[in-house]
Design a protein around this motif. Structure first.
Motif, PDB file in Angstrom:
ATOM      1  N   ARG A  91       0.819  -1.221   0.000  1.00 44.69           N
ATOM      2  CA  ARG A  91       0.000   0.000   0.000  1.00 44.69           C
ATOM      3  C   ARG A  91       0.847   1.263   0.000  1.00 44.69           C
ATOM      4  O   ARG A  91       0.311   2.369   0.098  1.00 44.69           O
ATOM      5  N   ASN A  92       2.153   1.118  -0.149  1.00 47.13           N
ATOM      6  CA  ASN A  92       3.036   2.278  -0.288  1.00 47.13           C
ATOM      7  C   ASN A  92       3.004   2.682  -1.757  1.00 47.13           C
ATOM      8  O   ASN A  92       3.960   2.486  -2.506  1.00 47.13           O
ATOM      9  N   LEU A  93       1.894   3.268  -2.185  1.00 51.78           N
ATOM     10  CA  LEU A  93       1.565   3.364  -3.605  1.00 51.78           C
ATOM     11  C   LEU A  93       2.373   4.417  -4.360  1.00 51.78           C
ATOM     12  O   LEU A  93       2.577   4.284  -5.567  1.00 51.78           O
ATOM     13  N   LEU A  94       2.829   5.458  -3.700  1.00 54.60           N
ATOM     14  CA  LEU A  94       3.624   6.464  -4.415  1.00 54.60           C
ATOM     15  C   LEU A  94       4.906   5.860  -4.969  1.00 54.60           C
ATOM     16  O   LEU A  94       5.446   6.336  -5.980  1.00 54.60           O
ATOM     17  N   GLU A  95       5.394   4.785  -4.318  1.00 54.94           N
ATOM     18  CA  GLU A  95       6.602   4.123  -4.808  1.00 54.94           C
ATOM     19  C   GLU A  95       6.298   3.149  -5.949  1.00 54.94           C
ATOM     20  O   GLU A  95       7.211   2.579  -6.539  1.00 54.94           O
ATOM     21  N   SER A  96       5.020   2.951  -6.255  1.00 48.11           N
ATOM     22  CA  SER A  96       4.632   2.063  -7.359  1.00 48.11           C
ATOM     23  C   SER A  96       4.331   2.842  -8.635  1.00 48.11           C
ATOM     24  O   SER A  96       3.965   2.257  -9.660  1.00 48.11           O
ATOM     25  N   VAL A  97       4.472   4.169  -8.588  1.00 45.61           N
ATOM     26  CA  VAL A  97       4.150   5.018  -9.745  1.00 45.61           C
ATOM     27  C   VAL A  97       5.377   5.193 -10.635  1.00 45.61           C
ATOM     28  O   VAL A  97       6.491   5.386 -10.146  1.00 45.61           O
ATOM     29  N   ASN A  98       5.180   5.096 -11.947  1.00 48.93           N
ATOM     30  CA  ASN A  98       6.199   5.468 -12.928  1.00 48.93           C
ATOM     31  C   ASN A  98       5.894   6.909 -13.319  1.00 48.93           C
ATOM     32  O   ASN A  98       4.954   7.170 -14.085  1.00 48.93           O
ATOM     33  N   TYR A  99       6.663   7.852 -12.794  1.00 47.89           N
ATOM     34  CA  TYR A  99       6.344   9.266 -12.954  1.00 47.89           C
ATOM     35  C   TYR A  99       6.631   9.771 -14.361  1.00 47.89           C
ATOM     36  O   TYR A  99       6.033  10.765 -14.781  1.00 47.89           O
ATOM     37  N   GLU A 100       7.510   9.123 -15.090  1.00 45.81           N
ATOM     38  CA  GLU A 100       7.758   9.517 -16.478  1.00 45.81           C
ATOM     39  C   GLU A 100       6.603   9.096 -17.384  1.00 45.81           C
ATOM     40  O   GLU A 100       6.165   9.845 -18.251  1.00 45.81           O
ATOM     41  N   THR A 103       5.232  18.205  -6.335  1.00 41.35           N
ATOM     42  CA  THR A 103       5.946  18.170  -5.052  1.00 41.35           C
ATOM     43  C   THR A 103       6.603  16.819  -4.784  1.00 41.35           C
ATOM     44  O   THR A 103       7.177  16.626  -3.712  1.00 41.35           O
ATOM     45  N   ILE A 104       6.512  15.892  -5.735  1.00 42.26           N
ATOM     46  CA  ILE A 104       7.036  14.541  -5.494  1.00 42.26           C
ATOM     47  C   ILE A 104       8.383  14.369  -6.189  1.00 42.26           C
ATOM     48  O   ILE A 104       8.540  14.682  -7.364  1.00 42.26           O
ATOM     49  N   ASP A 105       9.357  13.856  -5.436  1.00 43.86           N
ATOM     50  CA  ASP A 105      10.658  13.478  -5.976  1.00 43.86           C
ATOM     51  C   ASP A 105      10.563  12.014  -6.407  1.00 43.86           C
ATOM     52  O   ASP A 105      10.435  11.126  -5.548  1.00 43.86           O
ATOM     53  N   PRO A 106      10.587  11.726  -7.705  1.00 40.90           N
ATOM     54  CA  PRO A 106      10.428  10.340  -8.182  1.00 40.90           C
ATOM     55  C   PRO A 106      11.418   9.368  -7.545  1.00 40.90           C
ATOM     56  O   PRO A 106      11.112   8.180  -7.397  1.00 40.90           O
ATOM     57  N   LYS A 107      12.586   9.865  -7.155  1.00 41.48           N
ATOM     58  CA  LYS A 107      13.586   8.991  -6.545  1.00 41.48           C
ATOM     59  C   LYS A 107      13.247   8.679  -5.077  1.00 41.48           C
ATOM     60  O   LYS A 107      13.692   7.675  -4.532  1.00 41.48           O
ATOM     61  N   ASN A 108      12.495   9.556  -4.448  1.00 41.14           N
ATOM     62  CA  ASN A 108      12.096   9.365  -3.049  1.00 41.14           C
ATOM     63  C   ASN A 108      10.685   9.952  -2.884  1.00 41.14           C
ATOM     64  O   ASN A 108      10.499  11.029  -2.317  1.00 41.14           O
ATOM     65  N   PRO A 109       9.673   9.227  -3.389  1.00 46.74           N
ATOM     66  CA  PRO A 109       8.320   9.794  -3.490  1.00 46.74           C
ATOM     67  C   PRO A 109       7.693  10.216  -2.161  1.00 46.74           C
ATOM     68  O   PRO A 109       6.861  11.121  -2.146  1.00 46.74           O
ATOM     69  N   ASN A 110       8.079   9.572  -1.063  1.00 46.61           N
ATOM     70  CA  ASN A 110       7.470   9.903   0.223  1.00 46.61           C
ATOM     71  C   ASN A 110       8.170  11.054   0.953  1.00 46.61           C
ATOM     72  O   ASN A 110       7.741  11.444   2.042  1.00 46.61           O
ATOM     73  N   LEU A 111       9.219  11.600   0.330  1.00 48.23           N
ATOM     74  CA  LEU A 111       9.965  12.688   0.965  1.00 48.23           C
ATOM     75  C   LEU A 111       9.131  13.961   0.977  1.00 48.23           C
ATOM     76  O   LEU A 111       8.595  14.389  -0.047  1.00 48.23           O
ATOM     77  N   LEU A 112       9.028  14.574   2.142  1.00 48.09           N
ATOM     78  CA  LEU A 112       8.286  15.829   2.283  1.00 48.09           C
ATOM     79  C   LEU A 112       9.202  17.006   1.984  1.00 48.09           C
ATOM     80  O   LEU A 112      10.376  17.008   2.387  1.00 48.09           O
ATOM     81  N   THR A 113       8.672  18.013   1.294  1.00 47.16           N
ATOM     82  CA  THR A 113       9.442  19.227   1.076  1.00 47.16           C
ATOM     83  C   THR A 113       9.505  20.010   2.390  1.00 47.16           C
ATOM     84  O   THR A 113       8.744  19.751   3.329  1.00 47.16           O
ATOM     85  N   LYS A 114      10.407  21.000   2.438  1.00 47.43           N
ATOM     86  CA  LYS A 114      10.540  21.819   3.635  1.00 47.43           C
ATOM     87  C   LYS A 114       9.231  22.525   3.958  1.00 47.43           C
ATOM     88  O   LYS A 114       8.814  22.597   5.126  1.00 47.43           O
ATOM     89  N   GLU A 115       8.543  23.024   2.923  1.00 43.17           N
ATOM     90  CA  GLU A 115       7.263  23.710   3.134  1.00 43.17           C
ATOM     91  C   GLU A 115       6.215  22.736   3.661  1.00 43.17           C
ATOM     92  O   GLU A 115       5.424  23.068   4.549  1.00 43.17           O
TER      93      GLU A 115
END
Length: 650
Positions: free
Chosen positions: A330-339, A359-371
């Motif tokens: 269910r960690n679905l953001l890591e299952s996305v092909n962003y390209e 706001t998503i970094d394809p290399k680390n999709p669950n990473l939150l931005t500073k904001e």
């Protein structure tokens, strides 16, 4: 006499210091056991529909009307009885309406006062005078006590009682007295209220419902998954916080958080407008018919998308931090092909309906931005420091739990998790295995730890477990293989939206399964029932709320407006009085104004589930068992006085 029993009896003697006092209390308790059992009222899946809830609470799911019919069934017309019932539900509003219509208002006052006194006498007849006196409104306590305890055969006092009524009118207190009588009757027709889960989400007024419940004379609450979600948010669990805000945004109820709970959503709104400025956010349209203008709706939609992405990120982080939850799929953001703008689920590739993820970094999709970190920190503090929200959640903790056994009925919100073969499913929680009753009790302990544990690790475990209870397949409050939130937003193929129910929902149609569950919770299966909600009963498709030969009563029939097209009705409620169990279905609630003006009621149909051969008494209830225990203790104290072991203090 053993030391512990001796100390206890000496302490009891402080309350009852003489043989006379002890004997009087025994006589009093024995008399109470013979009174008719009080009426219990069961509601579930209210989902923020505060006006409909308030109406059902006022009419006791028909209990008030049944009491009026019991008193006046042979002397008043159906119209007059309905008018009297409406007056009892909404005394202030109905009086204002009557005053515009009645030419001889004093005559109406007099007739109405006598009728209300009769209904009140009937409603109070199953209680002791002491209990009734405690319920009396302060301003009129003495007068009401005199009127409702008038003896019908006491002709000598007729003029006395007539003078009381006439004096009430003469001094200009008739309206206040009618209001007090209406509210007292509402109080007396229902002895105890059970809320079987899901006060929160979807509808606009859960805070108003909570305020009413906090004032109610006798209530217990079995938490629903939506309630535990809000509890988790109040405890500061970020997955719960983002889910709460997302659901409020989805149903156009963000003002519930801002105006009613005072949680500042401005940083989230600013972030959403900046991040999704040119994004139509098509997949995040609002549900239902929210009462907001076009500008507010556009902002809501953008906030809806923004908080959803934040939710998927923080949930992905929790899934990684809690591998014991076994939710990696269910960690679905890591299952996305962003390209490509696609996602792969269980080996199948699907196109995404929305592939704009700035706001998503394809290399680390669950990473939150500073904001995003800053926004979430502010939201967390907003929930933690909201005095009203914390007050409401403490009430849920004090009055609630995951299940309740009461008067040989088992109450819970969702399901008892079962394995595929119909046996109790074994579930691991933090290294320990539980099933059935033990599972409920372990989960409830962790919910309380999430608020009160002094150990930081244990407290965090409790907080995270509230999120687990909200959506995990092994949660008894959810009971499905997944919560397909992501799929419903982003994937067109409906096969991915399907949430497979726990085997409980199939097996519970079999009486042996119901008996097995009742036995697990220590109930006598011949007489016991399961009462639960969570999954709406689709009445318009012929589905019945009665299952397992009437052993199981599913009373979620669509109280929430969001479900009424699917169910065909506006919910079920249950009444358990001294004569048996009555299931009540309801028509949709139009409005409070309509209920007053048209004297309409939302009660539509009753089903007598079970009728007892002999009227149940207090002695047949759980309260009766407690009173019997008190009588045994008092008899021991009486013996101690008489054999000289304890000396009277009189």
């Amino acid at each position: 006499m053993r030391d512990i029993e001796s100390r206890y009896l000496h302490r009891l003697s402080e309350m009852f210091p003489t043989i006379a006092a002890t004997s009087t209390e025994i006589i009093n308790l024995q008399a109470i056991l013979s009174l008719p059992k009080g009426t219990e009222h069961f509601l579930t899946d209210i989902h923020g529909e505060d006006e409909a809830f308030a109406h059902v609470l006022k009419n006791g799911s028909g209990a008030v009307r049944r009491k009026v019919q019991e008193v006046f069934g042979n002397t008043l017309s159906a119209k007059d009885m309905q008018s009297l019932a409406t007056l009892i539900y909404y005394p202030k509003e109905k009086i204002e309406q009557i005053k515009k219509q009645e030419v001889h208002i004093e005559d109406w006052y007099k007739i109405t006062l006598y009728r209300l006194v009769k209904v009140c006498k009937a409603a109070s007849s199953k209680y002791t005078r002491s209990k009734v006196r405690k319920a009396l409104p302060k301003d009129f306590a003495y007068i009401i006590d005199e009127l409702i305890n008038e003896r019908a055969d006491d002709g000598d006092k007729d003029s006395y009682y007539n003078e009381i009524v006439c004096s009430i009118i003469k001094v200009g207190r008739a309206e206040e007295f009618i209001v007090a009588m209406g509210e007292l009757i509402q109080r007396l027709v229902v002895d105890h209220l059970h809320i079987v889960g899901d006060i929160y989400d979807r509808g606009p007024g859960p805070h108003k419902i909570m305020d009413k419940l906090m004032e109610y004379h006798s209530v217990d609450i079995q938490w629903g998954n939506h309630d535990v979600l809000w509890m988790g948010a109040a405890a500061g669990q970020l997955g719960c916080i983002t889910n709460v805000i997302r659901i409020c945004a989805r149903y156009g109820n963000l003002d519930l958080l801002e105006d009613c709970y005072g949680i500042n959503l401005l940083p989230l709104a600013t972030y959403a407008l900046n991040t999704y400025k040119d994004d139509p956010c098509t997949c995040f349209q609002l549900k239902g018919e929210p009462l907001i203008n076009a500008e507010e709706q556009e902002l809501n939609i953008k906030m809806h998308k923004a908080i959803s992405i934040l939710q998927f990120k923080v949930e992905g982080q929790t899934i990684k931090e809690r591998p014991e939850y076994k939710m990696a799929d269910r960690n679905l953001l890591e299952s996305v092909n962003y390209e490509e703008g696609t996602i792969t689920l269980r080996g199948e590739k699907y196109d995404l309906l929305d592939a704009n993820f700035p706001t998503i970094d394809p290399k680390n999709p669950n990473l939150l931005t500073k904001e995003e970190v800053d926004i979430l920190n502010r939201l967390e503090q907003g929930f933690l420091n909201c005095e009203k929200l914390q007050k409401h959640m403490r009430f849920l903790l004090n009055k609630g739990g995951l299940y309740k056994v009461y008067n040989n009925n088992l109450l819970f919100h969702g399901c008892v998790p079962l394995a595929k073969d119909g046996s109790l499913k074994e579930i691991e929680i933090y290294g320990q295995t539980y099933k059935g009753k033990a599972l409920y009790e372990a989960l409830e302990v962790y919910v309380r730890k999430g608020f009160f544990a002094l150990n930081d690790e244990e407290r965090q475990r409790g907080k995270d477990l509230m999120w687990y209870i909200w959506l995990h397949e092994n949660s008894p409050l959810f009971g499905k293989d997944k919560m397909a939130t992501f799929e419903r937003y982003f994937i067109a193929e409906e096969i991915t939206h399907k949430e497979t129910k726990n085997p409980y929902y199939e097996y519970i149609n079999q009486e042996e399964t119901a008996n097995m569950i009742l036995d697990e919770f220590g109930l006598i299966t011949k007489e016991a029932h399961i009462v639960n909600g969570h999954v709406p009963v689709k009445s318009k498709k012929g589905e019945s709320p009665l299952k397992s030969n009437g052993k199981v009563l599913v009373i979620d029939g669509g109280f929430s407006k969001a479900y009424q097209k699917e169910t065909g009705i506006a919910g079920y409620t249950l009444i358990y009085n001294s004569y048996g169990l009555i299931l009540v279905s309801h028509d949709p609630f139009e409005s409070k104004e309509s209920a007053i003006e048209k004297e309409s009621d939302i009660h539509s149909e009753t089903i007598v589930v079970k009728r007892t051969k002999e009227r149940k008494r207090v002695g047949d209830t759980d309260v009766g068992k407690e009173l019997l225990g008190q009588i045994v203790d008092l008899e021991k104290l009486l013996d101690a006085y008489r054999n000289g072991t304890i000396i009277e203090r009189g």
